[in-house]
Design an enzyme around this catalytic site. Sequence first.
Site, PDB file in Angstrom:
ATOM      1  CG  ASP A  63       0.323   9.480   0.589  1.00  0.00           C
ATOM      2  OD1 ASP A  63       0.254   8.288   0.913  1.00  0.00           O
ATOM      3  OD2 ASP A  63      -0.423  10.366   1.058  1.00  0.00           O
TER       4      ASP A  63
ATOM      5  CG  HIS B  81      -2.001  -1.035   1.134  1.00  0.00           C
ATOM      6  ND1 HIS B  81      -3.322  -0.731   0.964  1.00  0.00           N
ATOM      7  CD2 HIS B  81      -1.938  -2.383   1.175  1.00  0.00           C
ATOM      8  CE1 HIS B  81      -4.038  -1.848   0.912  1.00  0.00           C
ATOM      9  NE2 HIS B  81      -3.213  -2.865   1.042  1.00  0.00           N
TER      10      HIS B  81
HETATM   11  O1  F6P Z   1      -0.803   3.574   4.379  1.00  0.00           O
HETATM   12  C1  F6P Z   1      -0.367   2.400   4.970  1.00  0.00           C
HETATM   13  C2  F6P Z   1      -1.174   2.042   6.191  1.00  0.00           C
HETATM   14  O2  F6P Z   1      -0.757   0.817   6.714  1.00  0.00           O
HETATM   15  C3  F6P Z   1      -2.658   1.988   5.894  1.00  0.00           C
HETATM   16  O3  F6P Z   1      -3.031   0.777   5.319  1.00  0.00           O
HETATM   17  C4  F6P Z   1      -3.227   2.273   7.224  1.00  0.00           C
HETATM   18  O4  F6P Z   1      -4.512   2.799   7.144  1.00  0.00           O
HETATM   19  C5  F6P Z   1      -2.275   3.306   7.787  1.00  0.00           C
HETATM   20  O5  F6P Z   1      -1.029   3.024   7.215  1.00  0.00           O
HETATM   21  C6  F6P Z   1      -2.310   3.352   9.306  1.00  0.00           C
HETATM   22  O6  F6P Z   1      -1.455   2.475   9.855  1.00  0.00           O
HETATM   23  P1  F6P Z   1      -1.446   1.957  11.351  1.00  0.00           P
HETATM   24  O7  F6P Z   1      -1.960   0.553  11.268  1.00  0.00           O
HETATM   25  O8  F6P Z   1      -0.009   2.009  11.716  1.00  0.00           O
HETATM   26  O9  F6P Z   1      -2.317   2.832  12.170  1.00  0.00           O
END
Ligand code: F6P
Length: 488
Positions: free
Chosen positions: A393, A184
Amino acid sequence: MTAAASSERSEPSDRSGTPNGGLSPASFVVVANRLPVDRDIDEDGNSDWRTSPGGLVTALEPVLKSRAGAWVGWVGAPDEDLEPFTHDGMEIIPVPLSGVEVRDYYEGFSNGTLWPLYHDVVAHPEFHREWWDSYLKVNRRFADRAAEIADDGAVVWIQDYQLQLVPQMLRERRPDLKIGFFLHIPFPPTELFQQLPWRREILEGLLGADLVGFQINGGAQNFTRLVRQLAHYPTQRGSIELPDGRRVLARAYPISIQTQEFYDNARLPETAKRAEEIRHELGDPKYLFLGVDRLDYTKGIYQRLRAFGELISDGLLDAEDAVFVQVANPSRERVEEYKRLRDDIERLVGRLNGELGQLGRPPINYMHSFYPRDEMAALYRAADVMVVTPLRDGMNLVAKEYIACRQADDGALVLSEFAGAARELRQAYMINPYDINQMKERMLEAATDAPRNKARRMRILRRQVFEHDIDRWATNFLDDLGSCTRSR
Ligand code: F6P
């Protein structure tokens, strides 16, 4: 077998035993750091589960339900060892993490090493051997759980940077599975990735998949270049040939949102009313600028607030006319870099409001909190200019959410060229977040441009986001994974 591999293997016959708590084997398994459910605790202390809001869960829910699906993930709190359970037609397979593992695997290796390294080292990545050991151990646990629950020949879809070793670990335990992986976040250029002391293990971990998906072509290209340079495996147009003859495909699948749902929610009369109220509460400004982000140093929040402050102090915007609403969702609050960022931003907001504001009229409204979906829809509707300025990003779904919430070809999106979304949303007012002067010019242009120019841009942006929603993303990925030839 590399360091990432485990010596113990679960044979298919183990799958009917206790580890999955008597749940039936799943023909479709999602493996992600977090589970798709949140716990609700009522006033009497009774807890219940509800499906987490979020595009990935919503997009995969129908597939999970129609294919006897299971989701393997962490519940989000330390030291909780829950039994598997069924929620709304999905089998939920919790993976426990100890407090030390939350520190070393999640906050440490995932968010203190990989996150900054994969985001162009905009913060300094730290390399600690004990963090790596924890990452290895936790990835092995996720792979074990997935191996236990997956039915013969099942499709397993592993998500994101926290679990890059799972594809290979799973293949070693269960060569009968079809394994997909989607990253992602950005995949960095080889020059940066090579800094990682465990670069070969991560690379081999990912190559355990049949299909490795990235947000943009650049990520897939960085990956195949790395495969050639580090492992010397031949590649041809995204197809990688491994020494044992197996092929791995590396391709881009730009993720998106439930566009129609965002549109419909924003369309409700109560959302329209709330949007009006918000504008009124803010003093009926001529220009309402909006930023919505997880409070993360990759998002460029500091830079955009500085640009806005300078537009006012230079006299190019009037504090009577212009308001900036910045919603900052709390995130990874125990990680040092995130604490520092919060202090920096809050100090800047305080200084700008102190210097530029009037009694009861701060030019920046900063909210360090989470807002319900309905309130977000109203904010998106109310905003004249959405400001999305990440330094790097993977995609940035906020940009797409804003567009989906437009009810007509109005509003304007200021977008960083370093967001994955910039590849698709080309009609945005594009900026380089490192260039404050350019950011100021583009923010001003986005606010004051002629309505017909804004309409021309927004019409194309809306078409793009409606035609490329998250269902299309999931279908494209799963269709391609289905077409990959089975290795056994
Ligand atoms: O953007 C990557 C990501 O892992 C997303 O999938 C997720 O919403 C965000 O970061 C938040 O991550 P965490 O699980 O560390 O709160």
